[in-house]
Enzyme design. Structure first.
Site, PDB file in Angstrom:
ATOM      1  N   CYS B  93       0.828  -1.205   0.000  1.00  0.00           N
ATOM      2  CA  CYS B  93       0.000   0.000   0.000  1.00  0.00           C
ATOM      3  C   CYS B  93       0.865   1.258   0.000  1.00  0.00           C
ATOM      4  O   CYS B  93       1.574   1.504  -0.962  1.00  0.00           O
ATOM      5  CB  CYS B  93      -0.958  -0.035   1.189  1.00  0.00           C
ATOM      6  SG  CYS B  93      -2.416   0.944   0.898  1.00  0.00           S
ATOM      7  N   HIS B 193      -4.294  -5.584   1.113  1.00  0.00           N
ATOM      8  CA  HIS B 193      -4.296  -5.855   2.548  1.00  0.00           C
ATOM      9  C   HIS B 193      -4.922  -7.231   2.730  1.00  0.00           C
ATOM     10  O   HIS B 193      -5.436  -7.806   1.796  1.00  0.00           O
ATOM     11  CB  HIS B 193      -5.149  -4.870   3.336  1.00  0.00           C
ATOM     12  CG  HIS B 193      -4.981  -3.449   2.955  1.00  0.00           C
ATOM     13  ND1 HIS B 193      -5.984  -2.544   3.075  1.00  0.00           N
ATOM     14  CD2 HIS B 193      -3.915  -2.780   2.463  1.00  0.00           C
ATOM     15  CE1 HIS B 193      -5.560  -1.366   2.680  1.00  0.00           C
ATOM     16  NE2 HIS B 193      -4.301  -1.476   2.300  1.00  0.00           N
TER      17      HIS B 193
END
Lengths: 495, 318
Positions: B93, B193
């Site tokens: 991310c 995630h």
């Protein structure tokens, strides 16, 4: 079933403005004189009935819970209703917001105000968006003169100007629902803006132990509340906790030094670079001896001893917040504390449900920090023999469940047996596996989960059920539903 | 003495999305196979160990990424050297964005990245949020990936990197070209995630095998009893399908409702009612509350202010 309610709202939201909206008298404003005001009032009453009817219909037909549809109807047909209705609360409106503890704090405050003779209206169903609050105003008694509303962080910006609260209670800012808000800093900013938008003369009651929150509202001259834990065993271990927010100063980005820490990132801190610090001690301080256990603890709030009927440090925070808010409304702390001693937890917040000879303790789990607090509470309770962890990934739970890896489930491993449940039961099983343990059962279906839990426990056992929001709803319904089913079975047998 | 040193960069700052779970997955899966593992947590101003086998860089909030950006800029050469020497570097991310060449802010200002991956990221207001299922390929291994993405930046891949996975069109690096993540030699970036390594054991093992190469050579890692992991992986994939189906259904309903309301009232009535709500946009459709609330762009925008790495004269926004 909840999806139907949403769909219903969606249908009304789209069709409403065109089919029914054209019928609405739009140019009614209460500033035009008494005749217009009474006309508006009469109109509101009619629309209220209609909205209430729509909600009842939704409940009767079992299409939805009816907790938001009336609010939506009134919002469409009588814009400004919330604002007009809010003016009738002569004893003032309190708005409670923040990540965790909204429902319990609001319920505690409602109990305190109720015991001191106020006619209180509160949105106890937990429906805390604009529509939910509007629904409460529609269906609540018209004679209520004090309002206590828990409000979602995202709905504050619209509800504060409409409700014109005289007290705003802000509980904390923890990591929660990142798929909604992006990050905790955004939430802190929202709360700070809400505090700035209050009508003059209103009070802000804020958690002084939360550096992120306190910094965001500092300009509004808030009344602080906080918690001290004297029992060193129960006090959070020193150093970084994985469920906490990063320890950086909200002013300069330097690293924060903790003098004491209660939960997650809550505690009294100062910045080693710019010397920013949160107040120590805050105005309303709850001192906790042994916070362990589920069904009670002795604390003292502002120096007054109080036997709470629910345990956990997080509930000490809620109690301190409620007493601080009540004192802003003119209730002496001694009266507040006396009222709190009668307070029993609400739906899914340390709620106790007997089932088949076992005691189920329902504990709502929303984020890593909350989960950590519950785990500590459960581990320290002699009345719990088994623990169940239920995780759903619907919008109301947060669709990204990565957070379960930040929750301190390690403390559960090696102690009591663990059962996994919820839509993502298999993820819970993996989480526990990597924490070094294993679950003895993983069941997504709440009925099968209940059966599995009954299998692994014996009569008289206590089972702590840690569940996310919709997992809690599903599980609770399964427990209550199967109890009814049992009664029906008996009837069938005897007839 | 340990067989594998895992470095978790800024564990207390970059950990918004369960990044600790990624470290735990790597550690356990190596330990279950008998390797001795040491996890070094390296924070601001602390030294990177020389014997790192795998370096993990997670994602954080804007404010924290500002703070980290400055420290990270000072580690550029050190990290490049480690990657050159075969250390596996994984960015997730925000960490993935840091690994790229540059980050372009909404006002046109630019922040230099670590340049370990030939990718660049452009900040946007509209975040890509949702469950993801992807077909991944890394160092000759092919596997299914599941996860959850939540990012405002749009990342485009340069010529010298390969995508980590292919996804459906609206997801992944930029929501356009169907790519997810990026790989160059031993440097890997992804937006997923989950935590991604906890729910995708094949990816975890692929990374581990590479990190253990100096010790283990090309010897395959032993198989582990992964019943729980496989089940969780399958459940996550099922949720992607369910969400996809629900979205289709609600779009169909919405389309028919719009057609209906146009037929009855026309757009004029709708506008009038809207204005009546005090101009605050009172129309809160349930989906809007959940899907697209008050987001601020997930960016490194203000990093420039601290690091002074902004190349543009426009300067950072405040």
């Amino acid at each position: 079933m909840r999806d139907w309610d949403e769909l219903c709202c969606g249908v009304f939201d789209t069709i409403g403005p065109n089919l029914l909206g054209t019928l609405a008298t739009k140019r009614i404003e209460p500033e035009y004189g008494s005749r217009v005001i009474s006309a508006v009032d009469a109109y509101d009453r009619v629309i209220c009935r209609f909205a209430w009817g729509a909600g009842s219909l939704s409940r009767l037909t079992r299409l939805g819970a009816g907790t938001s549809l009336p609010g939506l109807v009134i919002q469409r047909l009588s814009p400004g209703f919330v604002r007009r209705r809010a003016r009738r609360f002569g004893d003032g409106i309190t708005v409670v917001s923040g990540t965790n503890g909204k429902t319990t704090t609001a319920a505690m405050l409602a109990t305190i105000l109720g015991s001191t003779g106020h006619a209180v209206l509160a949105n106890e169903s937990g429906s805390n968006l604009f529509r939910g609050v509007a629904t409460t105003l529609v269906s609540g008694p018209r004679h209520a003169r004090a309002g206590v509303f828990e409000v979602d962080e995202g709905a504050l910006a619209r509800l504060v100007p409409s409700l014109q609260p005289c007290v705003l209670v802000l509980t904390n800012v923890l990591r929660d629902q990142l798929d909604r808000f992006g990050e905790p800093e955004t939430v802190a900013r929202l709360l700070g803006e809400a505090a700035g938008a209050l009508p003059s003369g209103s009070a802000v009651v804020a958690n002084a132990d939360d550096p992120l929150l306190w910094h965001a509202v500092e300009d509004a001259k808030p009344i602080g509340f906080g918690v001290r834990v004297s029992d060193t065993v129960a006090a959070a271990p020193a150093g970084a906790r994985m469920d906490a927010e990063p320890e950086v100063c909200p002013t300069c980005g330097g690293s924060l030094v903790y003098r004491r820490r209660t939960l997650a990132h809550l505690g009294s801190v100062h910045c080693h670079r710019c010397a920013w610090a949160n107040p120590d001690p805050p105005t309303f301080l709850a001192e906790v001896g042994k916070p362990r256990g589920l069904d009670g603890m002795s604390i003292s709030i502002a120096g007054i001893p109080c036997a709470l009927r629910l345990g956990g440090i997080h509930n000490a925070y809620n109690a301190a917040a409620a007493v601080a808010a009540a004192s802003s409304l003119g209730v002496p702390a001694t009266d507040s504390v006396a009222a709190l001693e009668t307070f029993l937890p609400k739906f899914g917040r340390t709620e106790r449900l007997p089932f088949d000879g076992r005691d189920l303790w329902l504990l709502l789990m929303k984020n890593p920090a909350g989960a950590g607090a519950l785990v500590r509470q459960v581990v320290g309770s002699p009345r719990v023999q088994t623990v169940a962890i239920l995780v759903n990934d619907r919008a109301a739970d947060g669709r990204d469940i990565s957070w379960i890896w930040d929750a301190d489930f390690e403390s559960l491993v090696g102690g009591m047996p663990i059962v996994a449940g919820g839509i993502r039961a298999s993820d819970v099983a993996v989480r526990i596996k990597y924490a070094g343990g294993s679950v003895i059962a993983a069941e997504s279906d709440p009925h099968r989960l209940l059966a599995a839990m009954t299998d692994v426990t014996v009569d008289g056992d206590g089972i702590a059920v840690l569940a996310t929001y919709t997992a809690m709803l599903d599980f609770r319904q399964a427990v209550l539903g199967s109890r009814v089913a049992r009664v029906e079975d008996l009837v069938a047998l005897t007839s | 003495v340990s067989d594998l040193v895992i470095v978790h960069l800024y564990p207390r700052l970059l950990r918004t999305y369960g990044d600790r779970g990624n470290v735990l997955a790597l550690k356990r899966r190596a330990e279950w196979r008998g390797f001795r593992v040491r996890v070094d947590e390296v924070s601001i101003g602390e030294r990177l160990p020389r014997d790192a086998g795998l370096i993990l860089l997670g994602g954080g909030t804007d404010r924290v990424q500002e703070i980290v950006g400055k420290d990270l800029a000072a580690r550029r050469d050190e990290l490049a050297e480690a990657a050159q020497g075969g250390t596996v570097v994984l960015g997730i991310c925000g960490g993935y964005q840091f690994l790229g060449t540059r980050y372009v802010m909404p006002d046109g200002g630019e922040i230099d990245g670590l340049s370990l991956l030939d990718v660049e990221t452009r900040a946007t207001e509209r975040r890509i949020i949702g469950r993801v299922r992807a077909r991944g390929a890394l160092w000759g291994e092919a596997f299914d990936l599941v996860g959850f993405e939540n990012h405002g930046g749009r990342t485009t891949l340069g010529a010298s990197v390969q995508p980590l996975a292919s996804v459906s069109r609206r997801h992944g690096n930029n929501g356009r070209d169907g790519t997810e993540g990026a790989v160059r030699a031993t440097v890997v970036g992804t937006y997923l995630h989950g935590p991604v390594l906890a729910v995708n054991p094949v990816l975890t093992d692929t990374l581990l095998a590479r990190a253990l190469f100096p010790l283990n050579g090309n010897e395959p890692l032993g198989a582990l009893p992964d019943a729980e992991e496989r089940l969780a992986h399958a459940d996550a994939a099922r949720r992607v399908r369910e969400e996809h189906r629900a979205k289709k259904r609600s779009m169909l309903v919405a389309a028919s409702l719009i057609a209906l309301s146009l037929a009855f009232g026309g757009p004029r009535a709708a506008r009038e009612i809207d204005d009546d709500d005090g101009g605050r946009g009172d129309r809160v459709a349930p989906a809007a509350v959940v899907e697209r609330p008050l987001m601020i762009p997930y960016d490194l925008a203000r990093t420039a202010e601290i690091t002074g790495t902004s190349r543009s004269s426009a300067g950072p926004r405040r």
